[in-house]
Scaffold this motif. Structure first.
Motif, PDB file in Angstrom:
ATOM      1  N   GLY A  80     -12.944  -9.556 -15.105  1.00  0.00           N
ATOM      2  CA  GLY A  80     -13.030  -8.540 -14.063  1.00  0.00           C
ATOM      3  C   GLY A  80     -12.042  -7.403 -14.287  1.00  0.00           C
ATOM      4  N   CYS A  84     -12.988  -3.500 -14.852  1.00  0.00           N
ATOM      5  CA  CYS A  84     -12.420  -2.472 -13.966  1.00  0.00           C
ATOM      6  C   CYS A  84     -11.674  -1.412 -14.767  1.00  0.00           C
ATOM      7  N   LEU A  87     -14.266   0.832 -16.271  1.00  0.00           N
ATOM      8  CA  LEU A  87     -14.868   1.667 -15.231  1.00  0.00           C
ATOM      9  C   LEU A  87     -13.929   2.793 -14.821  1.00  0.00           C
ATOM     10  N   LEU A  88     -12.633   2.492 -14.736  1.00  0.00           N
ATOM     11  CA  LEU A  88     -11.658   3.521 -14.388  1.00  0.00           C
ATOM     12  C   LEU A  88     -11.602   4.599 -15.472  1.00  0.00           C
TER      13      LEU A  88
END
Length: 359
Positions: A80, A84, A87-88
């Motif tokens: 995860g 993340c 994605l950031l």
């Protein structure tokens, strides 16, 4: 027709560079508007790491385990966090792209297939270990075991990492420094090459592991012996690269510098070394590779600290998950060190790229 178009592009590039535009700016000017199909393809590529991450996550959560899996949520948190982080970076790159800064977006676009393949590899590895047992545990532990081993023993791993880095950089810098001296001397002076060339040819080809039994008997300490082994491999790589680079410098450069009144010191530091710098830096990169091999051999066979020693110790106690954790730390460290050397190399040789350095 093809030649005419090629010449026209070269003329446009030259005129753009003369007018103050960089190659990156010229590339942006020549880019055509993308078709809907191309935009869709690029969107899929940028989102593919997230999709592959979801595949790895679902594979881990939904498929039944073939063996016991203690503290199962560590791997979920790591997956995860990786998703993340990507994605950031994607959101930041899109915001910068709207402002006209495309460099981060292009780098992420280039790396996206690599990230996708990494997530798929993790899913396959977990399937072969935890889910099916094709790769037998505990000899080949699953990723969750490795992460938990790192979390349990991170203090000792951090201490071993510091010892490994200390040993690595000490031997590396000693070897590189001596290699630069001998390589420059042999490349510039025939007299120095006459005396040093037999020593280089005699010591250089000897494998690093051959020195282990001798050093363990002769050296006053195992740490000093390990430093000598690492420095020896670095010394040979840098010496050969420096010698080759300076020998290939055109004699007309030295003659022109002498005509302008250059001293021997200026000929070495202002003519020979700058022209041989690409070869010298390549030798430094090769020296780091040989140092990484040497330090693992030294730590596994003699030194009582470091990541190589930690792997040998944990393997002796059948703690294969901790050995794999140390292996991942070793891969991470050497990857970062190699990338750091490449960044230094690109910075020092930025003049080779001309206008690209301003891109």
């Amino acid at each position: 027709m093809f030649c005419d178009n090629k010449e026209k592009k070269e003329q446009n590039a030259d005129s753009a560079l003369l007018s103050g535009l960089t190659r990156r700016q010229l590339k942006e000017l020549e880019e055509k508007e993308k078709t809907p199909a191309q935009k869709l393809r690029e969107t899929v590529i940028m989102l593919l790491p997230l999709l592959c991450g979801c595949v790895a996550l679902l594979e881990y959560l939904l498929l039944p385990n073939n063996s016991r899996n203690a503290r199962p949520w560590s791997y979920v948190w790591v997956l995860g966090a990786a998703m993340c982080a990507y994605l950031l970076c994607l959101c930041v790159s899109l915001l910068r792209k709207r402002r006209g800064e495309k460099r981060l977006y292009e780098k992420l676009r280039y790396k996206a297939p690599h990230f996708s393949a990494l997530f798929l590899f993790l899913a396959l590895y977990d399937y072969l270990t935890l889910k099916t047992g094709i790769l037998t545990q505990p000899f080949v532990p699953c990723m969750n075991y490795i992460i938990n081993a790192f979390l349990v023993d991170y203090k000792l791993l951090a201490d071993c990492t510091l010892n490994t880095l200390k040993l690595l950089f000490l031997g590396y810098f000693i070897g590189v420094s001596l290699g630069l001296v001998t390589g420059v001397a042999c490349g510039y002076s025939r007299r120095a090459r006459y005396w040093l060339d037999p020593i280089i040819k005699f010591l250089g080809p000897i494998p690093t592991s051959t020195w282990i039994p001798i050093i363990m008997v002769v050296a006053s300490s195992l740490f000093g012996g390990a430093v000598f082994i690492i420095a020896l491999g670095s010394w040979f790589a840098v010496t050969v690269a420096s010698l080759t680079g300076i020998s290939n410098v055109g004699r007309e450069y030295f003659e022109a510098a002498r005509t302008l009144g250059a001293t021997n010191r200026q000929l070495v530091f202002r003519v020979a070394i700058p022209h041989a710098m690409p070869s010298i830096l390549q030798g430094c990169t090769q020296a780091m590779s040989s140092s990484c091999v040497a330090i693992m051999i030294a730590e596994m066979l003699g030194v009582k600290s470091g990541l190589g020693w930690y792997m040998t110790w944990q393997t002796g106690w059948a703690s294969y998950d901790k050995s794999f954790a140390a292996l991942f730390v070793i891969c991470l460290i050497f990857t970062l060190v190699t990338n750091g050397l490449e960044c230094i190399k690109r910075y020092l040789l930025r003049w080779q790229n001309g206008a690209d350095s301003n891109a």
